[in-house]
Structure formats: structure tokens, C-alpha cells
Motif scaffolding. Structure first.
Motif, PDB file in Angstrom:
ATOM      1  N   GLY A   7      53.972  47.285  36.097  1.00 50.05           N
ATOM      2  CA  GLY A   7      53.616  47.894  37.837  1.00 50.05           C
ATOM      3  C   GLY A   7      52.798  49.661  36.663  1.00 50.05           C
ATOM      4  N   TYR A 233      43.294  39.710  44.341  1.00 54.86           N
ATOM      5  CA  TYR A 233      44.633  40.567  43.823  1.00 54.86           C
ATOM      6  C   TYR A 233      44.251  41.654  43.513  1.00 54.86           C
ATOM      7  CZ  TYR A 233      45.929  35.543  43.652  1.00 54.86           C
ATOM      8  OH  TYR A 233      46.187  34.038  44.486  1.00 54.86           O
ATOM      9  N   LEU A 234      43.171  42.118  43.509  1.00 53.30           N
ATOM     10  CA  LEU A 234      42.854  43.836  42.752  1.00 53.30           C
ATOM     11  C   LEU A 234      43.067  44.212  44.517  1.00 53.30           C
ATOM     12  CD1 LEU A 234      40.427  43.250  39.930  1.00 53.30           C
ATOM     13  CD2 LEU A 234      43.173  43.261  39.886  1.00 53.30           C
ATOM     14  N   THR A 237      46.755  45.265  45.406  1.00 54.44           N
ATOM     15  CA  THR A 237      47.181  45.957  44.711  1.00 54.44           C
ATOM     16  C   THR A 237      46.967  47.250  45.019  1.00 54.44           C
ATOM     17  OG1 THR A 237      48.094  46.947  42.026  1.00 54.44           O
ATOM     18  CG2 THR A 237      45.588  46.078  42.445  1.00 54.44           C
ATOM     19  N   LEU A 240      49.121  47.883  48.203  1.00 58.56           N
ATOM     20  CA  LEU A 240      50.285  48.192  48.413  1.00 58.56           C
ATOM     21  C   LEU A 240      50.778  49.208  47.922  1.00 58.56           C
ATOM     22  CD1 LEU A 240      51.704  44.868  46.400  1.00 58.56           C
ATOM     23  CD2 LEU A 240      52.411  45.757  48.217  1.00 58.56           C
ATOM     24  N   VAL A 388      51.111  40.651  40.937  1.00 58.35           N
ATOM     25  CA  VAL A 388      50.344  41.318  41.978  1.00 58.35           C
ATOM     26  C   VAL A 388      51.720  42.435  42.129  1.00 58.35           C
ATOM     27  CG1 VAL A 388      49.303  42.488  44.243  1.00 58.35           C
ATOM     28  CG2 VAL A 388      48.443  40.641  42.531  1.00 58.35           C
ATOM     29  N   THR A 391      53.172  46.084  41.468  1.00 53.22           N
ATOM     30  CA  THR A 391      52.939  47.316  42.021  1.00 53.22           C
ATOM     31  C   THR A 391      53.621  48.099  42.834  1.00 53.22           C
ATOM     32  OG1 THR A 391      51.065  45.940  42.601  1.00 53.22           O
ATOM     33  CG2 THR A 391      50.663  48.333  43.130  1.00 53.22           C
ATOM     34  N   LEU A 415      43.955  43.423  35.524  1.00 46.50           N
ATOM     35  CA  LEU A 415      45.081  44.380  36.327  1.00 46.50           C
ATOM     36  C   LEU A 415      45.853  45.757  36.271  1.00 46.50           C
ATOM     37  CD1 LEU A 415      46.451  44.789  38.940  1.00 46.50           C
ATOM     38  CD2 LEU A 415      48.748  42.400  37.947  1.00 46.50           C
ATOM     39  N   GLU A 416      45.631  45.158  34.904  1.00 45.70           N
ATOM     40  CA  GLU A 416      46.069  46.524  34.348  1.00 45.70           C
ATOM     41  C   GLU A 416      45.363  47.440  34.087  1.00 45.70           C
ATOM     42  OE1 GLU A 416      50.549  44.652  31.213  1.00 45.70           O
ATOM     43  OE2 GLU A 416      48.651  44.617  30.617  1.00 45.70           O
ATOM     44  N   TRP A 419      45.018  49.414  37.140  1.00 47.00           N
ATOM     45  CA  TRP A 419      46.073  50.224  37.013  1.00 47.00           C
ATOM     46  C   TRP A 419      46.472  51.782  36.540  1.00 47.00           C
ATOM     47  CZ3 TRP A 419      50.378  46.270  36.375  1.00 47.00           C
ATOM     48  CH2 TRP A 419      50.838  45.304  37.797  1.00 47.00           C
TER      49      TRP A 419
END
Ligand code: S3P
Length: 421
Positions: A7, A233-234, A237, A240, A388, A391, A415-416, A419
């Protein structure tokens, strides 16, 4: 393969692109393979499902290299002499079943363990209306055999809002004697219809009826846009994480694909959509999402078809929202790469969420998620949605994360990167 996600450590802001759209990649490859001449096909999705379609058309004698598809036309497709393996990809199997139904030789289509369990009976009536003999196993699952029949145009009404079945009929109809019309309930992604219209082989009629004129499709320039199902998905995140913002550029905005964005807005998320153009009549654009406090929603009726592939992801958002979220009219979820009613509920429970199956969907009680271990059950959309969930859940371990390569190899790195941006 077990993958661990931890996360984000604080708010993030990212401006990104995502891999090419899977649905459009299959259609670009197949339509280019049916055309006589050289088509340019760029931006193809990198996942295993698209590889399955590429290998399948190559086994029919079509050349695919360096962004170009060279074909002598569908009439020159050669009998591969062995079953065509669609891997995990229902779209590969169903669309090619339609295209191959018009060939003089008989073809057999098979797939991996998951695809061999998926329903193919839905092809039998609609393709049968054109005169195609479609054979399946006794359980109406693959192997599917088609071909060797003379096809005639027909008026076909499909009882479910399936883009795959509509597309299968359209691809067969191109090879029929006489025009075909195709009708179904709304909500389906009409990529095939829009492209056939631009290529001069079809037109919209009243309601959701589409008319296909038989004949050759011309070679074309297919610049496949980003996949909105991957972008989801992005964008999720960001949704959220209050204070976060993600922009995804040049994704498909086909109305059959934007249900997810409508649901995000209904949950209280700040969503901005900017249409920037189109690819052969199919809209594309940029989407920006800002994190917010989420509220539970109801997803039912025609909205289900427009959000179908994103429902496991929406379930993660629902688990972090305030209030209940109800998913109804969604029995189709049970026949996806996994039984997604069962696997979505199991994913949420593994992360401390509260969810209950219902006969036609499930109910999620909003609240919070906590660290845990999720089994993807071999389903890419469960693997990606669980990632996801980190997150808000903190550490999430995912068993069988390699399934994610069906649509998005390299997702964790993307994803990372979001973040930490
Ligand atoms: C797809 C159509 C949808 C979708 C699938 C891709 C397509 O399936 O769930 O992931 O590319 O046509 P159905 O046609 O079964 O609804």
C-alpha cells in the motif's frame, strides 16, 4: 506464485497511460486478418489473452509482424489441421467461432482449464440462425466446432447483452449470403459494431439492432487505445485515497465500458472525463479521479453489463465505503474466468470485509479492510482487484498473482510507481 503489496505511504498524484485495450486488440487482429491486404495494428494489449488471438490467426496463415497484419483475406484462411487453443480467453474463442463458422473447413476451438468450463451454448442458437452447425461438449462447454456450412443472412435476437456473442454473429454474417440484423438487450460494448460501420460493412438500426452487410472488410489502421478496464485499477486506487489524484490518458470511452466511471461518481468520487477523439468511430479520451469519502451504491439492470469486468474492483471500493452496496441481476458473473460472485466475496472476507452472496449477485457491508491473504483462483481480475485493496488494507498477499498476466503483465510495478509518485 505469491505476491505481497504494502500500500501507499501517503497521498499520491500520477499522470499515466495503460496498456492497449484487450477487447479492441482482439477485434483489430481478427478484422485485420479477415481483410485482404496489410493493416497497421499498433498499441495491442500485452496480456496472454491477446497473444492467444495473435497465435490463432497466425495458425490460419495470417502474418503478424512489427505492427503489421498481412492477410490474403478471410477466403484464404487455411485449415490449421489441429484444434485452435484460445488459452484463458473467452473473447478469442467466441469471436473466432463466429469468424470460422463461415469457412469451408471445420475448426475446433479449445482452451485452458477455466475456459473449458465456460458456457458456449449461447453461440449455438445465434450462429445456428445463419445456418452454422455449432457443436459443443454435452455440457455446452468447449471444445467448440464450427465451419463447413453455407451461411445465409438472418434476423438474430440474442437474449443476453453479450458483446462476444453479438461480435461472433457479426463476423459470421460478413460471410453470409444476404444481410443480417443483430439485436440484444443494451449495455454491451459495441466496439465491433462501430468498427464495422466505419469499415462500410454495417449500420445501426432502431434500438440496439445492428445490420451487417456481407462482404470483405478493407485493411485499416487500428491504433488501439488504452484499456479502460486496466485504467480502472489505477483510478480506483486514487478513489480509495482521499487527497490522491490519478489521470489516465487515451483510454477507450466506448459507452459499454464507462459504467465503472458512472458508479465511481455515484459513490461520491470526483471523476472528470474528457473525450479527445476516436479510433475508427470508437471514442477515446482522458479520465481524472480524485480520492473521496465513498458511499455504498446499487448496481443492477443494464448497468451490470456496462460494469461487468470491474465488479470485483467495485466490491473493494464498496468494502471501504460507508453503507451497503448491492450487486443484483449479475448471474453472468458466475460464468467468467472464475465464479466471480464466489471469488469476489471470498476476496473481501479474506481481507476482513463483510460480504454475502445472493442468488443474482452479492451484498457488501461497507466498513474497512485489513491485511490478509487472497487466492486469485486463477482469475486475473481477482488478482488485480486484491492488489488495489492494499491501498486501504495495508499489507495484502495474493496467491496465484501470475493470473494477472492474462490482461496486465507488469501491473505491480505500475501500481507501486503510482503510489510513490
Ligand atoms: C468482452 C465482452 C464481455 C467482457 C469480456 C470481454 C469482449 O463478455 O466481460 O471480458 O471483448 O467482447 P460478454 O460478451 O460475455 O459479456
Amino acid at each position: 506464485m505469491r505476491t505481497t503489496l504494502r500500500g501507499p505511504s501517503g497521498p499520491f498524484t500520477a499522470d499515466v497511460t495503460v496498456p492497449g485495450d484487450k477487447s479492441l486488440s482482439h477485434r483489430a487482429l481478427i478484422l485485420a486478418a479477415m481483410a485482404r491486404g496489410t493493416s497497421s495494428v499498433t498499441g495491442l494489449g500485452p496480456g496472454r489473452d491477446v497473444d492467444s488471438t495473435r497465435s490463432a490467426i497466425m495458425s490460419l496463415g495470417v502474418e503478424v509482424q512489427d505492427g503489421l497484419v498481412r492477410s490474403a483475406g478471410v477466403d484464404a484462411w487455411s485449415d490449421p489441421g489441429e484444434p485452435i487453443d484460445a488459452g484463458n480467453s473467452g473473447t478469442t474463442l467466441r469471436l473466432l467461432a463466429g469468424a470460422l463458422a463461415g469457412r469451408p473447413f471445420r475448426s475446433t476451438l479449445v482452451g485452458d482449464e477455466s475456459l473449458m468450463r465456460r458456457p458456449m451454448g449461447r453461440l449455438v442458437g445465434p450462429l445456428g440462425a445463419l445456418g452454422a452447425r455449432v457443436e459443443t461438449s454435452d455440457e455446452a462447454t468447449p471444445p467448440v466446432s464450427v465451419g463447413g456450412d453455407r451461411l445465409a443472412g438472418a434476423d438474430v435476437t440474442i437474449p443476453i447483452a453479450s458483446a462476444q456473442v453479438r461480435s461472433a454473429v457479426a463476423l459470421a454474417a460478413l460471410q453470409a449470403d444476404g444481410a443480417t440484423t443483430i439485436d440484444s438487450p443494451p449495455g454491451f460494448r459495441d466496439h465491433t459494431e462501430r468498427w464495422l460501420e466505419t469499415l462500410g460493412r454495417g449500420s445501426r438500426e432502431e434500438g440496439h439492432r445492428f445490420r451487417v452487410e456481407p462482404g470483405p472488410v478493407p485493411p485499416a489502421d487500428y491504433a488501439v487505445p488504452g484499456d479502460p478496464s486496466s485504467a480502472a485499477y489505477l483510478l480506483a486506487t486514487a478513489a480509495l485515497a482521499p487527497g490522491a489524484e490519478v489521470v489516465v490518458r487515451r483510454i477507450s470511452l466506448n459507452p459499454g465500458r464507462t459504467g465503472f466511471l458512472d458508479v465511481l461518481a455515484a459513490m461520491g468520487v470526483d471523476v472528470a472525463i474528457e473525450a479527445t477523439g476516436d479510433v475508427l468511430g470508437d471514442p477515446v479520451g482522458d479520465v481524472r479521479v480524485r480520492g473521496a469519502k465513498l458511499e455504498g451504491v446499487r448496481i443492477d439492470g443494464h448497468l451490470v453489463a456496462r460494469t461487468l469486468d470491474e465488479i470485483p474492483l467495485l466490491a473493494v471500493l464498496a468494502a471501504a465505503a460507508e453503507g451497503d452496496t448491492v450487486i443484483a441481476d449479475a448471474t453472468e458473473l458466475r460464468v467468467k474466468e472464475s465464479d466471480r460472485v464466489e471469488t469476489t466475496v471470498a476476496m473481501l472476507r479474506a481481507l476482513g470485509g463483510e460480504a454475502e452472496e445472493t442468488p443474482d449477485g452479492f451484498v457488501v457491508a461497507g466498513g474497512f479492510l485489513k491485511p490478509g491473504t487472497v487466492d486469485s483462483e486463477g482469475d486475473h481480475r481477482i488478482a488485480l482487484a486484491a492488489a488495489v485493496a492494499a491501498t486501504v488494507a495495508g499489507q495484502v498477499e495474493i496467491e496465484g498473482f501470475d493470473a494477472s498476466a492474462v490482461s496486465w503483465p507488469g501491473f505491480v510495478e505500475e501500481l507501486e510507481a503510482v503510489w510513490s509518485s
